[in-house]
Write a protein that holds these residues in place. Structure first.
Motif, short mmCIF file in Angstrom:
data_model
loop_
_atom_site.label_atom_id
_atom_site.label_comp_id
_atom_site.label_asym_id
_atom_site.label_seq_id
_atom_site.Cartn_x
_atom_site.Cartn_y
_atom_site.Cartn_z
N UNK A 6 36.01 14.80 16.36
CA UNK A 6 35.60 15.21 17.60
C UNK A 6 34.16 14.46 18.05
N UNK A 7 33.46 14.90 17.15
CA UNK A 7 32.07 14.52 17.23
C UNK A 7 31.68 12.94 17.28
N UNK A 8 32.57 12.13 16.37
CA UNK A 8 32.65 10.85 16.70
C UNK A 8 33.17 10.36 17.70
N UNK A 9 34.01 11.04 18.43
CA UNK A 9 34.83 10.56 19.80
C UNK A 9 33.87 11.09 20.95
N UNK A 10 32.77 11.94 20.72
CA UNK A 10 32.15 12.42 21.84
C UNK A 10 31.55 11.65 22.71
N UNK A 11 31.29 11.84 23.98
CA UNK A 11 30.74 10.85 24.83
C UNK A 11 29.29 10.74 24.77
N UNK A 12 28.89 9.46 24.86
CA UNK A 12 27.40 8.81 24.68
C UNK A 12 26.39 9.88 25.53
N UNK A 13 25.44 10.59 24.73
CA UNK A 13 24.59 11.58 25.49
C UNK A 13 25.13 12.96 25.00
N UNK A 14 26.29 12.96 24.62
CA UNK A 14 26.71 14.41 24.60
C UNK A 14 26.48 14.74 23.08
N UNK A 39 27.63 16.27 6.30
CA UNK A 39 28.87 15.40 6.54
C UNK A 39 28.56 14.64 7.53
N UNK A 40 28.06 14.98 8.78
CA UNK A 40 27.67 14.26 9.86
C UNK A 40 26.58 13.39 9.63
N UNK A 78 25.86 10.71 12.26
CA UNK A 78 25.78 11.40 13.54
C UNK A 78 25.15 12.64 13.70
N UNK A 79 24.02 12.93 12.69
CA UNK A 79 23.25 14.10 12.85
C UNK A 79 22.70 14.33 13.97
N UNK A 80 22.28 13.37 14.63
CA UNK A 80 21.22 13.30 15.84
C UNK A 80 21.93 13.81 16.97
N UNK A 81 23.50 13.92 16.96
CA UNK A 81 24.44 14.59 18.03
C UNK A 81 24.60 15.82 17.87
#
Length: 160
Positions: free
Chosen positions: A52-60, A140-141, A146-149
């Motif tokens: 889900x995190x990988x597919x999240x919208x830019x800025x989300x 893991x993120x 992806x940790x910045x998200x």
């Protein structure tokens, strides 16, 4: 007492020691089995959330919430489970790109998805299960870049 009495007493003492050791090992085995089951459930949750995190919208952003910590901790952000969930529903209504995941310690593993809000219970026994899960998920993120998200919401210093 004669020699055979001392030998019998020594054998009885050794039998008691072995029985106590066997009981300790059974308890340890039971605890490890429960921890293994909990980790297996966490792996499934984490894989789903990382997808889900990988597919999240830019800025989300994904908000990881240490549920009971924000309800029962010294710095309460809600007075009940329902209030905390309601607060996050409101937050998500105001932030359409974000998602939230509230993680509670609980004896039975369970998850509920309400669109961009996921509520889960860790399952298993022992303390700090939600803390460990959040920590493993963030690590893991990080490996995926992806940790910045992710924004972690907890007043527990070890989690933050």
């Amino acid at each position: 007492m004669n020699t055979s009495d001392y030998q019998i007493a020594a054998r009885i003492g050794e039998g008691r020691r072995l029985r106590a050791e066997l009981d300790r090992l059974r308890r340890e085995n039971h605890e490890l089995r429960e921890e293994n089951e909990s980790l297996a459930a966490h792996l499934d949750f984490a894989f789903l959330a990382l997808t889900d995190l990988k597919a999240s919208p830019e800025g989300g952003r994904l908000h990881l919430i240490d549920g009971w910590n924000l309800i029962l901790g010294a710095q309460k952000e809600a007075h009940s489970r329902e209030e905390l969930i309601g607060n996050w529903r409101q937050f998500l209504a105001e932030h359409p790109l974000d998602a939230a995941w509230i993680v509670f310690d609980g004896p039975r593993e369970n998850a509920v998805n309400e669109g961009r809000l996921r509520i889960s219970y860790t399952g298993g026994t022992g303390s700090q299960r939600a803390d460990r899960f959040i920590g493993h998920f963030v690590r893991a993120a990080k490996y995926l870049g992806l940790e910045s998200r992710i924004i972690v919401h907890s007043h527990d210093k070890a989690v933050r």
